[in-house]
Write an enzyme that holds these catalytic residues in place. Structure first.
Site, mmCIF file in Angstrom:
data_model
loop_
_atom_site.group_PDB
_atom_site.id
_atom_site.type_symbol
_atom_site.label_atom_id
_atom_site.label_comp_id
_atom_site.label_asym_id
_atom_site.label_seq_id
_atom_site.Cartn_x
_atom_site.Cartn_y
_atom_site.Cartn_z
ATOM 1 N N GLU A 81 26.701 -6.262 -51.626
ATOM 2 C CA GLU A 81 26.243 -5.509 -52.801
ATOM 3 C C GLU A 81 25.937 -6.432 -53.975
ATOM 4 O O GLU A 81 26.601 -7.439 -54.174
ATOM 5 C CB GLU A 81 27.346 -4.537 -53.259
ATOM 6 C CG GLU A 81 27.750 -3.497 -52.253
ATOM 7 C CD GLU A 81 26.668 -2.477 -51.999
ATOM 8 O OE1 GLU A 81 25.746 -2.355 -52.833
ATOM 9 O OE2 GLU A 81 26.738 -1.806 -50.956
ATOM 10 N N ARG A 93 15.666 8.211 -47.401
ATOM 11 C CA ARG A 93 15.036 6.902 -47.187
ATOM 12 C C ARG A 93 14.576 6.768 -45.734
ATOM 13 O O ARG A 93 15.258 7.246 -44.823
ATOM 14 C CB ARG A 93 16.026 5.773 -47.491
ATOM 15 C CG ARG A 93 16.542 5.800 -48.911
ATOM 16 C CD ARG A 93 17.519 4.683 -49.166
ATOM 17 N NE ARG A 93 18.726 4.770 -48.348
ATOM 18 C CZ ARG A 93 19.791 3.992 -48.513
ATOM 19 N NH1 ARG A 93 19.796 3.058 -49.442
ATOM 20 N NH2 ARG A 93 20.857 4.131 -47.749
ATOM 21 N N ARG A 132 15.256 1.708 -45.965
ATOM 22 C CA ARG A 132 16.532 1.026 -45.711
ATOM 23 C C ARG A 132 16.416 0.385 -44.333
ATOM 24 O O ARG A 132 16.072 1.056 -43.358
ATOM 25 C CB ARG A 132 17.668 2.057 -45.741
ATOM 26 C CG ARG A 132 19.026 1.541 -45.320
ATOM 27 C CD ARG A 132 19.545 0.510 -46.318
ATOM 28 N NE ARG A 132 20.956 0.239 -46.131
ATOM 29 C CZ ARG A 132 21.448 -0.633 -45.250
ATOM 30 N NH1 ARG A 132 20.646 -1.299 -44.455
ATOM 31 N NH2 ARG A 132 22.752 -0.818 -45.179
#
Ligand SMILES: [Zn+2]
Length: 235
Positions: free
Chosen positions: A68, A112, A60
């Site tokens: 989104e 992540r 990320r």
């Protein structure tokens, strides 16, 4: 006696300078530490899958948030420019070799890796270099992302804010998208007492008391519910 003292001083001075030089070299060589990776797939504008050595990792990007794309299974609706941002990241990063720079917090709660993505190995991390070679910055400069600062990962946050302001003033990317018009879902209005239906702007529609007011999204729906068209607005 005098000569040897001077010599000693000179030797110490020389050693001191050499030590200083060695330290400087060491610092320059250390530069910015990065992990080399290859992008194997793109989830959306700010999240990618990579291989580091032969290990698969999800990354990320730090400090940025792209709109989104739709995830119906999670109830997430597509946001303006989400699709464009994801496509852009695919075009720019998929299959490419990248260099990951980590900050203080190295992983998020989903496991992540949190990283600054460099398109070529960084040296100083100067503003000029960040502008030219860091993908997080590129997203902001082109209006594909907004700044999202999550402490303690703030190394470049003030630069990121500056880049966002630049993109915004030039109406780049998402900053140039007009807000989506608010769609009125109500196409027809019925009166449950008279069983008539109207266009919402009919004067008779406006007279219906809230208790008797019903909404229809289509003409068919009104007719099926047993309502008849108003003779004034003729819907
Ligand atoms: Zn009417």
């Amino acid at each position: 006696m005098r000569g040897s003292t001077a010599k000693t001083v000179l030797i110490f001075l020389l050693l001191y300078l050499l030590a200083g030089l060695a330290f400087q070299l060491d610092k320059a060589e250390a530069g910015i530490k990065t992990l080399q990776a290859v992008v194997t797939s793109v989830s959306d504008g700010d999240t990618v899958h990579v291989k580091i050595g032969n290990k698969d990792e999800k990354v990320r990007l730090i400090g940025v948030n792209t709109p989104e794309i739709s995830h119906p299974e999670l109830g997430i609706k597509e946001q303006p420019f989400g699709r464009e941002a994801a496509e852009y990241t695919k075009r720019r990063l998929l299959g490419k070799k990248i260099w990951l720079e980590l900050d203080v917090g190295q992983r998020d709660k989903y496991g992540r890796i949190l990283a600054y993505v460099w398109l070529s190995p960084p040296s100083s991390g100067s503003e000029k270099e960040v502008r030219a070679k860091m993908y997080n910055a590129e997203l902001l400069l082109n209006g594909y992302a907004q700044v999202m600062t999550v402490p303690p990962n703030v190394k470049y946050s003030s630069l990121f804010v500056k880049f966002q302001q630049e993109a915004r003033s030039k109406k780049k990317g998402l900053w140039g998208v007009a807000p989506a018009p608010i769609k009125t879902k109500v196409a027809y209005v019925g009166n449950s007492r008279t069983k008539k239906f109207h266009y919402p702007d009919c004067r008779w529609a406006k007279e219906i008391s809230p208790a008797n007011r019903v909404s229809f999204s289509s003409r068919e729906q009104a007719v099926r519910a047993g309502y008849v068209p108003c003779k004034v607005c003729n819907p």
